[in-house]
Design an enzyme around this catalytic site. Sequence first.
Site, PDB file in Angstrom:
ATOM      1  N   LYS A  51      16.045  34.170  49.653  1.00  0.00           N
ATOM      2  CA  LYS A  51      17.276  33.553  50.163  1.00  0.00           C
ATOM      3  C   LYS A  51      16.944  32.555  51.275  1.00  0.00           C
ATOM      4  CE  LYS A  51      19.832  37.440  48.522  1.00  0.00           C
ATOM      5  NZ  LYS A  51      20.250  38.816  48.649  1.00  0.00           N
ATOM      6  N   GLN A  95      21.825  42.789  53.104  1.00  0.00           N
ATOM      7  CA  GLN A  95      21.023  43.076  51.911  1.00  0.00           C
ATOM      8  C   GLN A  95      21.203  44.535  51.489  1.00  0.00           C
ATOM      9  OE1 GLN A  95      19.109  40.742  50.131  1.00  0.00           O
ATOM     10  NE2 GLN A  95      19.041  42.424  48.680  1.00  0.00           N
ATOM     11  N   ASP A 118      28.639  36.978  49.445  1.00  0.00           N
ATOM     12  CA  ASP A 118      28.293  37.772  48.256  1.00  0.00           C
ATOM     13  C   ASP A 118      29.501  37.981  47.348  1.00  0.00           C
ATOM     14  OD1 ASP A 118      25.670  38.521  47.829  1.00  0.00           O
ATOM     15  OD2 ASP A 118      25.719  40.187  49.250  1.00  0.00           O
TER      16      ASP A 118
END
Length: 287
Positions: A51, A95, A118
């Site tokens: 990322k 995460q 997300d």
Amino acid sequence: MILSGKELAANIKAGIAADIPHLKEKYGRVPHLVVILIGNDPASESYVRGKAKASELVGITNTTIRKPVETTEEELLSLIYQLNRDDKVDGILVQLPLPDHINEPTIVAAISPEKDVDGFHPLNLAALYQNRPCILPCTPKGIIRMLKAANVSIEGKRAVVVGRSNIVGMPVARLLMNENATVTIAHSHTVNLAEITRQAEILVVATGHAHLITEDMVSDGVVVIDVGISRNPQTGKLVGDVDFDNVAPKASVITPVPGGVGPMTICSLMENTVECFINRMKFKKNY
Ligand code: NAD
């Protein structure tokens, strides 16, 4: 046709990179994504690095905050609240998976929905399931993008999605339905999975069970999207949910693992970060 996400993702990222200088000129800064990693799980470490690399490539600011595995739920919540209030932060990503002592749904729901890059926040998912504007979860968004780029027609097709998580299975089923496919969702309690998967013209598999789908479970000409990722304990290599070598000869289109859906997920994350940034900047301008 082997449908790689690499090239498409690279093109989309190049498009984002070209837009960033214009955004900087218009709004005075570039989008800022904050990624939080709790502990040092090797797979999570590699996702977080990916990322950061993609952010650097497209030209957005990436801050990775690493915290020890002993971090408490309260400490993590307090960090998220601080980032929610920070005007210079546009996207927050925690995460997953988190250590067992931290409740994932609590953490996901604590992220401000407007910074939920997300697309996992309950309000974003509720909006998606009601077919209202929302931030689309990255992997399902990338899958639909891949299908369209490969000129796979979705309308009127029989689609089967194996897996019903809110991260992949359920959102991808909703997005396929939005494209007017007729969708069946299978899961771990489905009786006679093969009977269901053989009906699929488009088959999306997201279970995390290596080689769950074998050649006897698919029809000729099927479009196969393999989302699953597991590691072969003998070779250490990444494998998908689909027995690629034996299913590929029957499929008209199939994604490999690695290199299929994965690159599209990261590129959707970059897009979502830019989208959150623009939405926040417009909101500030109007109020
Ligand atoms: P999850 O564990 O939350 O959900 C798995 C789903 O699979 C569940 O709904 C379960 O009912 C179903 N399932 C499990 N065993 C089954 C079986 N034998 N038959 C039918 N259904 C079964 O996982 P998730 O977060 O949805 O992720 C699924 C997989 O996709 C994992 O391997 C994950 O690593 C991978 N993934 C990949 C990407 C990517 O970018 N490529 C992104 C997200 C997730």
